[in-house]
Design an enzyme around this catalytic site. Structure first.
Site, PDB file in Angstrom:
ATOM      1  N   HIS A 192       1.032  -1.047  -0.174  1.00 11.94           N
ATOM      2  CA  HIS A 192      -0.414   0.028   0.159  1.00 11.94           C
ATOM      3  C   HIS A 192       0.835   1.257  -0.065  1.00 11.94           C
ATOM      4  CE1 HIS A 192       1.340  -0.542   4.018  1.00 11.94           C
ATOM      5  NE2 HIS A 192       0.976   0.780   4.296  1.00 11.94           N
ATOM      6  N   ASP A 194       0.846   5.093   1.861  1.00 14.20           N
ATOM      7  CA  ASP A 194       0.404   5.916   3.249  1.00 14.20           C
ATOM      8  C   ASP A 194      -0.400   6.981   2.581  1.00 14.20           C
ATOM      9  OD1 ASP A 194       1.349   3.964   4.934  1.00 14.20           O
ATOM     10  OD2 ASP A 194       2.916   5.033   5.457  1.00 14.20           O
ATOM     11  N   HIS A 250       4.781  -0.071  -0.253  1.00 13.95           N
ATOM     12  CA  HIS A 250       5.599  -0.572   0.922  1.00 13.95           C
ATOM     13  C   HIS A 250       4.785  -1.664   1.642  1.00 13.95           C
ATOM     14  CE1 HIS A 250       3.884   2.844   2.970  1.00 13.95           C
ATOM     15  NE2 HIS A 250       3.896   2.048   4.012  1.00 13.95           N
ATOM     16  N   ARG A 260       7.560  -8.900  15.616  1.00 15.65           N
ATOM     17  CA  ARG A 260       7.996  -7.729  15.079  1.00 15.65           C
ATOM     18  C   ARG A 260       7.014  -6.749  15.620  1.00 15.65           C
ATOM     19  NH1 ARG A 260      10.137  -4.165  11.101  1.00 15.65           N
ATOM     20  NH2 ARG A 260       8.503  -3.129   9.947  1.00 15.65           N
TER      21      ARG A 260
HETATM   22  C1  LIG Z   1      -7.946  -1.207   3.521  1.00 17.96           C
HETATM   23  C2  LIG Z   1      -7.490  -0.039   4.310  1.00 17.96           C
HETATM   24  C3  LIG Z   1      -6.824  -0.044   5.515  1.00 17.96           C
HETATM   25  C4  LIG Z   1      -6.476   1.520   5.459  1.00 17.96           C
HETATM   26  C5  LIG Z   1      -7.804   2.177   4.963  1.00 17.96           C
HETATM   27  C6  LIG Z   1      -8.010   1.393   3.630  1.00 17.96           C
HETATM   28  O1  LIG Z   1      -9.350   1.278   3.157  1.00 17.96           O
HETATM   29  C7  LIG Z   1      -6.782   1.907   2.599  1.00 17.96           C
HETATM   30  C8  LIG Z   1      -5.584   2.363   3.427  1.00 17.96           C
HETATM   31  C9  LIG Z   1      -5.316   1.909   4.534  1.00 17.96           C
HETATM   32  C10 LIG Z   1      -4.365   2.808   5.294  1.00 17.96           C
HETATM   33  C11 LIG Z   1      -2.610   2.257   5.086  1.00 17.96           C
HETATM   34  C12 LIG Z   1      -1.895   3.214   6.050  1.00 17.96           C
HETATM   35  C13 LIG Z   1      -2.562   3.306   7.513  1.00 17.96           C
HETATM   36  O2  LIG Z   1      -1.909   2.075   8.081  1.00 17.96           O
HETATM   37  C14 LIG Z   1      -4.124   3.496   7.557  1.00 17.96           C
HETATM   38  C15 LIG Z   1      -4.503   3.827   9.060  1.00 17.96           C
HETATM   39  C16 LIG Z   1      -4.496   4.429   6.648  1.00 17.96           C
HETATM   40  O3  LIG Z   1      -4.530   5.703   6.831  1.00 17.96           O
HETATM   41  O4  LIG Z   1      -4.517   3.985   5.551  1.00 17.96           O
HETATM   42  C17 LIG Z   1      -4.731   2.175   6.904  1.00 17.96           C
HETATM   43  C18 LIG Z   1      -6.124   2.093   7.087  1.00 17.96           C
HETATM   44  C19 LIG Z   1      -6.754   1.198   7.972  1.00 17.96           C
HETATM   45  O5  LIG Z   1      -5.974   0.372   8.536  1.00 17.96           O
HETATM   46  O6  LIG Z   1      -7.920   1.780   8.462  1.00 17.96           O
HETATM   47  O1  LIG Z   2       5.037  -2.541  10.388  1.00 23.08           O
HETATM   48  C1  LIG Z   2       5.858  -1.737   9.144  1.00 23.08           C
HETATM   49  O2  LIG Z   2       6.990  -1.568   9.242  1.00 23.08           O
HETATM   50  C2  LIG Z   2       4.969  -1.196   8.392  1.00 23.08           C
HETATM   51  C3  LIG Z   2       3.353  -0.668   8.654  1.00 23.08           C
HETATM   52  C4  LIG Z   2       2.959   0.284   7.680  1.00 23.08           C
HETATM   53  O3  LIG Z   2       3.179   0.277   6.582  1.00 23.08           O
HETATM   54  C5  LIG Z   2       1.659   0.912   8.227  1.00 23.08           C
HETATM   55  O4  LIG Z   2       1.431   0.614   9.368  1.00 23.08           O
HETATM   56  O5  LIG Z   2       0.993   1.642   7.378  1.00 23.08           O
HETATM   57 FE   LIG Z   3       2.202   1.961   5.597  1.00 23.49          FE
END
Ligand SMILES: C=C1C[C@]23C[C@@]1(O)CC[C@H]2[C@@]12CC[C@H](O)[C@@](C)(C(=O)O1)[C@H]2[C@@H]3C(=O)O
Ligand SMILES: O=C(O)CCC(=O)C(=O)O
Ligand SMILES: [Fe+2]
Length: 326
Positions: A192, A194, A250, A260
């Protein structure tokens, strides 16, 4: 005879890449140049001499280990993660799955869906950590603005300093897997980007993070030096720099018999903040790649999609070239 190792193909060349380690105590204009270069090349870099006190990090790590060491039934009392709280294996709302458990907290105000033997201690540890990493993120954003030559050098950091900033703290725990499980599924947190502006990540000394600057290639990021934070550009910063800085894909693998643990601070704008590239970074030759949008709009688009979907794409200004190629 010793023969120097020549990478035989692109994949091997990429595997050798190490993230730049940037010393924040070095001369300021040099630091800002290095940060800009790293954000343009890989979208990821590490920082040392970052000013976050070791005791603040340790207090947060202790609370995080303490939380994940609890029995499942107790952790579940802090869940489900909708969107904040404890989650296990299910990520987001669109069917994503990984070998990870996590605690997702809003930092503003701190979401109270946590369990701890001592909630006050937990809250103090989180507040102390968030305050320190937010300061670090703001400092890095100011160095970026300086390096880019933007006249108002707080234009990026102001998003995070806003009292309504939508920043998050995520604690991830990847429990060790049995050998047989590892063969079937080594993905802890699937690929994904961020969505926010800047991510400040710290992990214990167990490797697992990988980045993909090119489709199909994965570079492992070593967890060393242990004093460093790993920093990465998010989608909103890619848009704010008109695509000059890269929000790179990443993922985290479960690759060890050891557990981890990672802690990610996602620096985000306030919901109503407008994400638009400063004029200084635009020119007739480099017109806006993205239409202006609010963080709320972008977040809704993100959360309605799967983890690995490319979201920024939907905010691109349609060009004649796109019409011909898509
Ligand atoms: C599948 C998903 C989890 C996420 C929200 C989403 O619809 C797409 C982006 C995901 C992500 C990735 C980065 C962060 O960990 C996170 C908190 C974010 O803002 O976008 C997660 C979301 C989540 O885990 O709710
Ligand atoms: O655990 C990690 O090193 C990456 C986690 C990550 O990419 C995330 O929380 O968005
Ligand atoms: Fe991430």
């Amino acid at each position: 005879m010793v023969v120097a190792h020549q990478p035989s193909n692109e994949q091997e060349k990429l595997r050798d890449i190490e993230l730049p380690i940037i010393d924040l105590m070095a001369e300021r204009s040099q630091v800002s140049k290095l940060i800009v270069k790293a954000s343009e090349n890989l979208g990821f870099f590490k920082v040392i001499n970052h000013g976050v006190p070791q005791h603040v990090i340790k207090a947060m790590e202790d609370e995080s280990y303490g939380f994940f060491s609890k029995p499942a039934s107790q952790k579940q009392r802090a869940g489900p993660a909708n969107p904040y709280g404890y989650g296990c294996k299910n990520i987001g709302f669109n069917g994503d799955y990984g070998e990870v458990e996590y605690l997702l907290l809003h930092t503003n105000p701190l979401s109270n869906s946590t369990i701890s033997n001592d909630p006050t201690l937990f809250r103090c540890a989180v507040n102390g950590y968030v305050e320190a990493v937010r300061e670090l993120a703001c400092e890095i954003l100011e160095l970026m603005a300086e390096g880019l030559g933007v006249p108002d050098t707080s234009v990026l950091s102001n998003f995070l300093r806003d009292s309504h900033s939508d920043s998050l703290l995520r604690l991830n725990h990847y429990p060790p897997l049995q050998l047989l499980q590892l063969v079937n599924n080594r993905i802890g947190f699937g690929e994904h980007t961020d969505p926010q502006i800047l991510t400040i990540l710290r992990s214990n000394d167990v490797p697992g993070l990988q980045i993909s600057p090119q489709d199909g290639f994965w570079i492992p990021v070593s967890p060393h030096p242990s004093t460093a934070f790993c920093v990465n550009v998010g989608d909103a910063l890619q848009a704010l720099t008109n695509g000059r800085f890269l929000s790179v894909r990443h993922r985290a693998m479960v690759n060890s018999c050891r557990r981890r643990m990672s802690m990610a601070y996602f620096g985000a704008p306030a919901p109503n903040a407008r994400i638009a590239c400063p004029h200084k970074l635009l020119s007739p030759h480099e017109p806006n790649l993205y239409r202006p949008f609010t963080w709320d709009e972008y977040k809704k688009a993100t959360y309605s999609r799967k983890l690995g979907d490319t979201r920024l794409h939907f905010f691109r200004v349609q060009s004649d070239h796109d019409d011909l190629t898509e």
